[in-house]
Write a protein that holds these residues in place. Sequence first.
Motif, PDB file in Angstrom:
ATOM      1  N   GLN A 128       0.778  -1.235  -0.104  1.00 33.78           N
ATOM      2  CA  GLN A 128       0.072  -0.159   0.049  1.00 33.78           C
ATOM      3  C   GLN A 128       0.854   1.137   0.034  1.00 33.78           C
ATOM      4  N   GLU A 131       0.924   6.901   2.218  1.00 34.39           N
ATOM      5  CA  GLU A 131      -0.048   7.935   2.800  1.00 34.39           C
ATOM      6  C   GLU A 131      -1.310   6.982   3.215  1.00 34.39           C
ATOM      7  N   ARG A 132      -1.554   5.869   2.834  1.00 26.56           N
ATOM      8  CA  ARG A 132      -2.533   4.995   3.113  1.00 26.56           C
ATOM      9  C   ARG A 132      -2.044   4.524   4.449  1.00 26.56           C
ATOM     10  N   GLU A 135      -2.560   7.342   6.966  1.00 21.39           N
ATOM     11  CA  GLU A 135      -3.913   7.505   7.184  1.00 21.39           C
ATOM     12  C   GLU A 135      -4.538   6.586   8.456  1.00 21.39           C
ATOM     13  N   GLU A 136      -4.312   5.470   8.184  1.00 21.22           N
ATOM     14  CA  GLU A 136      -4.794   4.284   9.183  1.00 21.22           C
ATOM     15  C   GLU A 136      -4.200   4.607  10.392  1.00 21.22           C
ATOM     16  N   LEU A 275      -6.121  -2.893   5.614  1.00 18.80           N
ATOM     17  CA  LEU A 275      -5.534  -1.724   4.647  1.00 18.80           C
ATOM     18  C   LEU A 275      -6.489  -2.351   3.192  1.00 18.80           C
ATOM     19  N   PRO A 281     -10.632   6.657   1.382  1.00 21.73           N
ATOM     20  CA  PRO A 281      -9.744   7.077   0.555  1.00 21.73           C
ATOM     21  C   PRO A 281      -8.280   7.599   1.130  1.00 21.73           C
ATOM     22  N   ALA A 282      -7.207   7.557   0.470  1.00 21.09           N
ATOM     23  CA  ALA A 282      -5.805   7.827   1.236  1.00 21.09           C
ATOM     24  C   ALA A 282      -6.008   9.410   1.303  1.00 21.09           C
TER      25      ALA A 282
END
Length: 285
Positions: A128, A131-132, A135-136, A275, A281-282
């Motif tokens: 992934q 940025e993803r 975010e998480e 993920l 969305p990222a």
Amino acid sequence: MLLATFKLCAGSSYRYLRNMKGLRQQTIMAISQELSKRVLGGPTPSAWINQVRRRSSLLSSRLEESLHSDQDVAYLRQGEEAMQKALGILGNEDGWKSETERSNGDKVLSKVVPDVGKVFRLEVVVDQPMERLYEELVERMEDMGDWNPSVKEIKVLQKIGKDTIITHETAAETPGNIVGPRDFVSVRCAKRRGSTCVLAGKATHFGDMPEQKGIIRAEHGPTCMVLRPVTGNPFQTKLTWLLSIDLKGWLPKAVINQVMSQTQVDFANHLRKRLVSSSAPAVSC
């Protein structure tokens, strides 16, 4: 037990020139932004630490003190100290021993660090973009209990500036109740330069969150996560997680070692599943 934080940004406006507090705030934010660029601009964690130490100044400390309470300033400094210490440990490649290694390349290493104790280092590649993950792990940190079975709940107790927070984390009981109920109060901070994020933290004291009956107040830190895109593939992320925990109470070292390394391996597995399953969305950090 993760480390979460917030993005650093700065802004400017002519109207601040009519307000000395606003001017001071604009100045400290500009200094912080420049320090962040220099801190995370080097090729190795140890280089980042050296730059932090060289660039820290009495002026920036005084500006912080004019904008925050004494306790807030103490939290800010604790977060910076945790980051320097954790990156220093990661930057020293000597003495690491393998704890476990999986067929997919996930591995956990460990070593004993003076004045810290035994630390564990998870190294994984996730399919992934960075940025993803950010975010998480940061933007949606309080949702972690929904997908990470080792975490019962995480709450943000206080935000200090743009990049520092105080959190309370309640750990889930381990299978067979090998390790009883534990909770953690931590100060966490982040630095971002380009495509690299560093999330760091350590145990702290927060007056509004005293120890709770029936739960042992454990301590972690210095801890650190480094997120970087895989060279040549921005859709993969290299995640390095330094884990250092004092679980308190009486526990055999063999049990602690097993719990720590298994916690990191399980975290990587649960993060991947989250993920893939999450449709959010990222968000660029």
